[in-house]
Design a protein around this motif. Structure first.
Motif, PDB file in Angstrom:
ATOM      1  N   ILE A 100      -8.136   9.087  -9.973  1.00 39.75           N
ATOM      2  CA  ILE A 100      -8.482   8.798 -11.371  1.00 39.75           C
ATOM      3  C   ILE A 100      -8.462   7.311 -11.681  1.00 39.75           C
ATOM      4  CG2 ILE A 100      -7.695  11.059 -12.157  1.00 39.75           C
ATOM      5  CD1 ILE A 100      -5.142   9.708 -13.170  1.00 39.75           C
ATOM      6  N   ASN A 101      -7.884   6.525 -10.794  1.00 39.91           N
ATOM      7  CA  ASN A 101      -7.859   5.084 -11.013  1.00 39.91           C
ATOM      8  C   ASN A 101      -7.701   4.396  -9.668  1.00 39.91           C
ATOM      9  OD1 ASN A 101      -7.759   2.648 -12.562  1.00 39.91           O
ATOM     10  ND2 ASN A 101      -5.556   2.589 -12.259  1.00 39.91           N
ATOM     11  N   THR A 102      -8.386   3.274  -9.482  1.00 37.99           N
ATOM     12  CA  THR A 102      -8.275   2.555  -8.222  1.00 37.99           C
ATOM     13  C   THR A 102      -8.398   1.063  -8.463  1.00 37.99           C
ATOM     14  OG1 THR A 102      -9.188   2.363  -5.974  1.00 37.99           O
ATOM     15  CG2 THR A 102     -10.751   2.768  -7.754  1.00 37.99           C
ATOM     16  N   GLU A 103      -7.690   0.285  -7.655  1.00 38.47           N
ATOM     17  CA  GLU A 103      -7.731  -1.173  -7.763  1.00 38.47           C
ATOM     18  C   GLU A 103      -7.487  -1.771  -6.384  1.00 38.47           C
ATOM     19  OE1 GLU A 103      -5.609  -4.946 -10.083  1.00 38.47           O
ATOM     20  OE2 GLU A 103      -5.034  -2.886 -10.570  1.00 38.47           O
ATOM     21  N   ASN A 104      -8.327  -2.716  -6.027  1.00 43.66           N
ATOM     22  CA  ASN A 104      -8.163  -3.427  -4.763  1.00 43.66           C
ATOM     23  C   ASN A 104      -7.735  -4.853  -5.038  1.00 43.66           C
ATOM     24  OD1 ASN A 104      -8.438  -3.489  -1.817  1.00 43.66           O
ATOM     25  ND2 ASN A 104     -10.057  -4.987  -2.213  1.00 43.66           N
ATOM     26  N   ARG A 105      -6.705  -5.317  -4.330  1.00 41.99           N
ATOM     27  CA  ARG A 105      -6.191  -6.668  -4.546  1.00 41.99           C
ATOM     28  C   ARG A 105      -6.222  -7.474  -3.252  1.00 41.99           C
ATOM     29  NH1 ARG A 105      -2.036  -7.961  -9.233  1.00 41.99           N
ATOM     30  NH2 ARG A 105      -3.005  -6.696 -10.856  1.00 41.99           N
ATOM     31  N   ASP A 106      -6.654  -8.695  -3.377  1.00 44.54           N
ATOM     32  CA  ASP A 106      -6.642  -9.633  -2.257  1.00 44.54           C
ATOM     33  C   ASP A 106      -5.229 -10.189  -2.121  1.00 44.54           C
ATOM     34  OD1 ASP A 106      -6.964 -11.641  -0.410  1.00 44.54           O
ATOM     35  OD2 ASP A 106      -8.632 -12.614  -1.429  1.00 44.54           O
ATOM     36  N   ILE A 107      -4.589  -9.916  -0.979  1.00 41.78           N
ATOM     37  CA  ILE A 107      -3.242 -10.444  -0.752  1.00 41.78           C
ATOM     38  C   ILE A 107      -3.234 -11.378   0.463  1.00 41.78           C
ATOM     39  CG2 ILE A 107      -2.039  -8.526  -1.879  1.00 41.78           C
ATOM     40  CD1 ILE A 107      -1.487  -7.384   0.940  1.00 41.78           C
ATOM     41  N   SER A 108      -4.388 -11.978   0.740  1.00 38.43           N
ATOM     42  CA  SER A 108      -4.479 -12.887   1.874  1.00 38.43           C
ATOM     43  C   SER A 108      -3.489 -14.040   1.700  1.00 38.43           C
ATOM     44  CB  SER A 108      -5.896 -13.451   1.998  1.00 38.43           C
ATOM     45  OG  SER A 108      -6.841 -12.408   2.133  1.00 38.43           O
ATOM     46  N   TRP A 144       3.459 -14.842   6.660  1.00 37.64           N
ATOM     47  CA  TRP A 144       2.376 -14.301   5.864  1.00 37.64           C
ATOM     48  C   TRP A 144       2.719 -12.891   5.383  1.00 37.64           C
ATOM     49  CZ3 TRP A 144      -2.429 -15.794   9.351  1.00 37.64           C
ATOM     50  CH2 TRP A 144      -2.505 -17.197   9.417  1.00 37.64           C
ATOM     51  N   ARG A 145       3.299 -12.084   6.267  1.00 37.79           N
ATOM     52  CA  ARG A 145       3.681 -10.718   5.875  1.00 37.79           C
ATOM     53  C   ARG A 145       4.723 -10.741   4.751  1.00 37.79           C
ATOM     54  NH1 ARG A 145       3.587 -10.135  11.511  1.00 37.79           N
ATOM     55  NH2 ARG A 145       5.863 -10.135  11.667  1.00 37.79           N
ATOM     56  N   THR A 146       5.666 -11.661   4.841  1.00 34.55           N
ATOM     57  CA  THR A 146       6.696 -11.763   3.807  1.00 34.55           C
ATOM     58  C   THR A 146       6.069 -12.060   2.450  1.00 34.55           C
ATOM     59  OG1 THR A 146       8.360 -12.511   5.385  1.00 34.55           O
ATOM     60  CG2 THR A 146       8.763 -13.005   3.073  1.00 34.55           C
ATOM     61  N   LYS A 147       5.141 -12.994   2.426  1.00 33.25           N
ATOM     62  CA  LYS A 147       4.449 -13.331   1.177  1.00 33.25           C
ATOM     63  C   LYS A 147       3.644 -12.138   0.668  1.00 33.25           C
ATOM     64  CE  LYS A 147       1.127 -16.604  -0.795  1.00 33.25           C
ATOM     65  NZ  LYS A 147       0.244 -17.773  -0.515  1.00 33.25           N
ATOM     66  N   GLN A 148       2.959 -11.441   1.561  1.00 34.51           N
ATOM     67  CA  GLN A 148       2.132 -10.305   1.157  1.00 34.51           C
ATOM     68  C   GLN A 148       2.977  -9.157   0.609  1.00 34.51           C
ATOM     69  OE1 GLN A 148       0.193  -9.947   4.920  1.00 34.51           O
ATOM     70  NE2 GLN A 148      -1.377 -11.460   4.434  1.00 34.51           N
ATOM     71  N   LEU A 149       4.103  -8.891   1.250  1.00 37.21           N
ATOM     72  CA  LEU A 149       4.977  -7.825   0.755  1.00 37.21           C
ATOM     73  C   LEU A 149       5.579  -8.184  -0.599  1.00 37.21           C
ATOM     74  CD1 LEU A 149       6.761  -6.621   4.008  1.00 37.21           C
ATOM     75  CD2 LEU A 149       5.129  -5.352   2.612  1.00 37.21           C
ATOM     76  N   GLN A 150       5.803  -9.451  -0.841  1.00 32.52           N
ATOM     77  CA  GLN A 150       6.277  -9.873  -2.157  1.00 32.52           C
ATOM     78  C   GLN A 150       5.227  -9.582  -3.221  1.00 32.52           C
ATOM     79  OE1 GLN A 150       7.221 -14.002  -1.472  1.00 32.52           O
ATOM     80  NE2 GLN A 150       9.290 -13.562  -0.721  1.00 32.52           N
ATOM     81  N   GLY A 180       9.897  -5.292   6.582  1.00 31.82           N
ATOM     82  CA  GLY A 180       9.765  -3.937   6.064  1.00 31.82           C
ATOM     83  C   GLY A 180      11.056  -3.403   5.482  1.00 31.82           C
ATOM     84  N   ARG A 181      12.157  -3.672   6.127  1.00 28.25           N
ATOM     85  CA  ARG A 181      13.441  -3.169   5.640  1.00 28.25           C
ATOM     86  C   ARG A 181      13.829  -3.805   4.316  1.00 28.25           C
ATOM     87  NH1 ARG A 181      16.372  -3.005  11.568  1.00 28.25           N
ATOM     88  NH2 ARG A 181      15.640  -0.915  12.143  1.00 28.25           N
ATOM     89  N   SER A 182      13.623  -5.102   4.215  1.00 25.87           N
ATOM     90  CA  SER A 182      13.920  -5.788   2.967  1.00 25.87           C
ATOM     91  C   SER A 182      13.042  -5.267   1.839  1.00 25.87           C
ATOM     92  CB  SER A 182      13.714  -7.293   3.158  1.00 25.87           C
ATOM     93  OG  SER A 182      13.892  -7.980   1.947  1.00 25.87           O
ATOM     94  N   PHE A 183      11.771  -5.055   2.140  1.00 25.56           N
ATOM     95  CA  PHE A 183      10.816  -4.516   1.176  1.00 25.56           C
ATOM     96  C   PHE A 183      11.257  -3.133   0.695  1.00 25.56           C
ATOM     97  CE2 PHE A 183       6.889  -1.879   0.780  1.00 25.56           C
ATOM     98  CZ  PHE A 183       6.346  -2.472  -0.345  1.00 25.56           C
ATOM     99  N   ALA A 184      11.632  -2.269   1.629  1.00 26.41           N
ATOM    100  CA  ALA A 184      12.033  -0.901   1.291  1.00 26.41           C
ATOM    101  C   ALA A 184      13.293  -0.888   0.438  1.00 26.41           C
ATOM    102  CB  ALA A 184      12.244  -0.096   2.567  1.00 26.41           C
ATOM    103  N   GLU A 185      14.265  -1.690   0.799  1.00 31.91           N
ATOM    104  CA  GLU A 185      15.521  -1.717   0.048  1.00 31.91           C
ATOM    105  C   GLU A 185      15.313  -2.196  -1.382  1.00 31.91           C
ATOM    106  OE1 GLU A 185      18.106  -4.156   2.352  1.00 31.91           O
ATOM    107  OE2 GLU A 185      18.346  -2.666   3.961  1.00 31.91           O
ATOM    108  N   SER A 186      14.440  -3.174  -1.560  1.00 34.45           N
ATOM    109  CA  SER A 186      14.247  -3.736  -2.896  1.00 34.45           C
ATOM    110  C   SER A 186      13.566  -2.765  -3.852  1.00 34.45           C
ATOM    111  CB  SER A 186      13.427  -5.028  -2.802  1.00 34.45           C
ATOM    112  OG  SER A 186      12.098  -4.759  -2.365  1.00 34.45           O
ATOM    113  N   LEU A 187      12.804  -1.804  -3.302  1.00 38.74           N
ATOM    114  CA  LEU A 187      12.071  -0.852  -4.133  1.00 38.74           C
ATOM    115  C   LEU A 187      12.614   0.577  -4.017  1.00 38.74           C
ATOM    116  CD1 LEU A 187       8.447  -2.135  -3.421  1.00 38.74           C
ATOM    117  CD2 LEU A 187       9.640  -2.244  -5.624  1.00 38.74           C
ATOM    118  N   HIS A 188      13.725   0.736  -3.318  1.00 39.49           N
ATOM    119  CA  HIS A 188      14.354   2.057  -3.122  1.00 39.49           C
ATOM    120  C   HIS A 188      13.390   3.038  -2.456  1.00 39.49           C
ATOM    121  CE1 HIS A 188      17.547   0.503  -5.654  1.00 39.49           C
ATOM    122  NE2 HIS A 188      16.651   0.228  -6.592  1.00 39.49           N
TER     123      HIS A 188
END
Length: 252
Positions: A100-108, A144-150, A180-188
């Motif tokens: 019902i809704n979609t959005e694409n974001r550039d995270i380069s 780069w991955r750290t910035k993208q996950l942020q 990945g672990r830091s990302f997961a912990e921050s968002l439960h």
């Protein structure tokens, strides 16, 4: 409607087999159909390429996305990550339920690597809330991955209600596991293979996987079953294995 969902994530490598040896899109479609997934997260879908359409036969006239979805997944969304003179490729989500809704974001994070995140909001019959799905393909370098996950984290905090069911899947390229672990912990969040087996799945290279590149993170689900689809025959299909998970939505 059942609260059980079967999902899959797969880097289709632009429809090519390992080492780009052969055009394997037709094999990829048959494989995906056999998984009986309700929702599929895809990376490196090459929806248009002028040279490949002439080189590989039969190359789908309407693009790889529509070909992969065909009659099995009537709802689908595509987000261009990388655009070049011959065409483009990006992430995609295939769904048996209405998007019902979609959005694409550039995270380069750098001009030499075009990366994106595709967000889809899906309406599942009988559910009180919509399901939020995010398909990602992250960069090759840790900073780069750290910035993208942020960026993904900020998007979730701003656009996904804390009590809504959420699935994030794709090619994280995070072989060190740290980001990945830091990302997961921050968002439960829970990574489904880490929850079930202690570590994310080994998914690359597909025929004898060593690196843990692909992930499935969830919030608001219990995890019933997880599986890595891999083996020697995958040399003819893709360089990434397919990951699947059976999830049960936790209702209030």
């Amino acid at each position: 409607m059942s609260n059980i969902l079967r999902i899959a994530t797969f880097n289709v490598h632009k429809g090519l087999s390992t080492f780009n040896a052969r055009f394997s899109l037709h094999d990829q479609r048959e494989l995906l159909r056999k998984l009986h997934a309700d929702i599929v997260f895809l990376q490196e879908v090459q929806d248009e390429h002028a040279k490949h359409s002439k080189r590989f036969s039969p190359f789908p006239l309407n693009g790889q996305l529509e070909f992969l979805a065909d009659a099995v997944w009537p709802n689908y969304s595509y987000g261009k990550n990388s655009v070049y003179p011959a065409g483009h490729h990006g992430n995609a989500v295939l769904s048996k339920f209405p998007i019902i809704n979609t959005e694409n974001r550039d995270i380069s994070a750098h001009s030499v690597e075009q990366r994106g995140m595709l967000h889809c909001e899906i309406s599942i019959p009988g559910w009180d809330q919509t399901l939020h799905c995010i398909c990602v393909h992250l960069g090759l370098f840790a900073r780069w991955r750290t910035k993208q996950l942020q960026e993904v984290k900020r998007f979730i905090e701003d656009h996904v209600p804390a009590d809504s069911p959420l699935i994030i899947a794709g090619d994280f390229n995070d072989w060190s596991l740290n980001a990945g672990r830091s990302f997961a912990e921050s968002l439960h969040l829970r990574e489904v293979f880490e929850h079930s087996h202690g570590k994310p799945a080994q998914s690359f290279p597909s025929w004898l996987p060593i690196l843990r590149l692909d992930r499935i993170y969830t919030r608001g689900f219990s995890i019933r079953h997880v599986e890595v689809h891999t083996g020697p025959t995958w040399l003819k299909v893709s360089d990434h294995a397919v990951l699947t998970a059976t999830l049960a939505h936790q209702t209030a």
